[in-house]
Design an enzyme around this catalytic site. Structure first.
Site, short mmCIF file in Angstrom:
data_model
loop_
_atom_site.label_atom_id
_atom_site.label_comp_id
_atom_site.label_asym_id
_atom_site.label_seq_id
_atom_site.Cartn_x
_atom_site.Cartn_y
_atom_site.Cartn_z
N GLU A 28 -2.54 5.98 3.08
CA GLU A 28 -2.99 7.15 2.48
C GLU A 28 -2.78 7.56 1.11
OE1 GLU A 28 -1.45 10.44 4.54
OE2 GLU A 28 -2.96 12.21 4.07
N CYS B 283 -4.08 9.45 8.67
CA CYS B 283 -2.72 10.29 9.00
C CYS B 283 -2.72 11.24 10.22
CB CYS B 283 -2.04 10.60 7.76
SG CYS B 283 -0.19 10.64 7.87
N LYS C 233 -10.61 13.47 5.22
CA LYS C 233 -9.81 13.87 6.15
C LYS C 233 -10.28 15.19 6.60
CE LYS C 233 -4.69 14.08 6.89
NZ LYS C 233 -3.53 13.77 6.13
#
Ligand code: ACM
Length: 266
Positions: A40, A145, A111
């Protein structure tokens, strides 16, 4: 089908995008693989303290130094490359990842579940979870993540046909690597978690990133796991088509046995 998948782990220097890019390109140049997953925010560092810092390193594919460099590398080395980056779009920022393919096609994921201070700078993605095609038609799902902490992320991608979950990370909590075994097992998919290493400090805040990047098989078995601190790329050969078979026993199927009408839907 034989398919080489790779995971890269290293320690980026905060805001040193060009230097970080040079280091990663040098790590990737000797590698022969079909798909490589990077962390990331792979080239920028993580602990932003202002919009100015985010803006300094953000990119808007197909523009940007990192994107254009890795587009060339993907073509030259005939491999799909997936990495996290701060995306600038319509005057706001997203914590995004992008899959770049050797044929020049690319797919951005924004995300969905932002962690802690990411909420100060980034908008949450509103497009949800989609499956994208990597080199040789392999179906990959992008999640970033903290998305690991919401089983619906991996489940949505797997129900949509993902064979490999690609999971660029900057992990600070200690549970994700073990939790991803369950994400792989319950969905019968491969997963690749690429984490960064090291400690980063900015504006009086310090985060330690947990390393232990890994490639997991479809029952959660560890095919490769790195240590906390090593900086390296590892490659494993898998058959992504194995993920199409959701059989658990003679009478059980991980997807066929689902009972959505029994589940709580607020
Ligand atoms: C995280 O989502 N980077 C912890």
């Amino acid at each position: 089908m034989k398919y080489r998948v790779s995971v890269l782990q290293y320690r980026p220097e905060f805001l040193k995008k060009e230097e970080n890019l040079k280091r990663v390109v040098a790590m990737l140049e000797p590698i022969e693989t079909d798909l490589v997953v990077l962390p990331e925010l792979a080239f920028t560092g993580y602990l932003f303290a202002s919009y100015d810092e985010v803006d300094l390193v953000a990119e808007a594919p197909p523009e940007g130094l990192v994107f254009t460099t890795l587009l060339d590398l993907s073509h030259q080395k005939d491999m799909s490359i997936l990495y996290g980056f701060p995306e600038k779009a319509d005057g706001v920022y997203y914590n995004s990842s992008v899959l770049i393919n050797p044929d020049g096609s690319f797919h951005v994921y924004r995300k969905v579940h932002l962690y802690n201070r990411e909420k100060l700078w980034f908008e949450p993605g509103e497009e949800g979870f989609s499956v994208h095609i990597a080199k040789d038609g392999v179906k990959i799902g992008q999640m970033i993540c903290f998305d690991w902490s919401f089983p619906e992320s991996a489940r949505s991608l797997s129900l949509k046909g993902a064979q490999i979950l690609c999971h660029p990370s900057n992990l600070v909590l200690p549970w994700a690597q073990e939790a991803m075994k369950t994400r792989s097992l319950e969905n019968r998919v491969f997963s690749i978690t690429s984490n960064r290493t090291g400690t980063e400090e900015n504006a009086g805040i310090s985060y330690y990133f947990t390393g232990k990047s890994q490639i997991l098989g479809k029952t959660g078995e560890i095919l490769k796991r790195l240590t906390d601190n090593e900086e390296a790329v590892y490659t494993v050969e898998i058959d992504p088509e194995e993920a199409n078979d959701k059989t658990i026993s003679g009478k059980n199927n991980a997807f066929g046995d689902r009972r959505p009408s029994m589940y709580y839907q607020p």
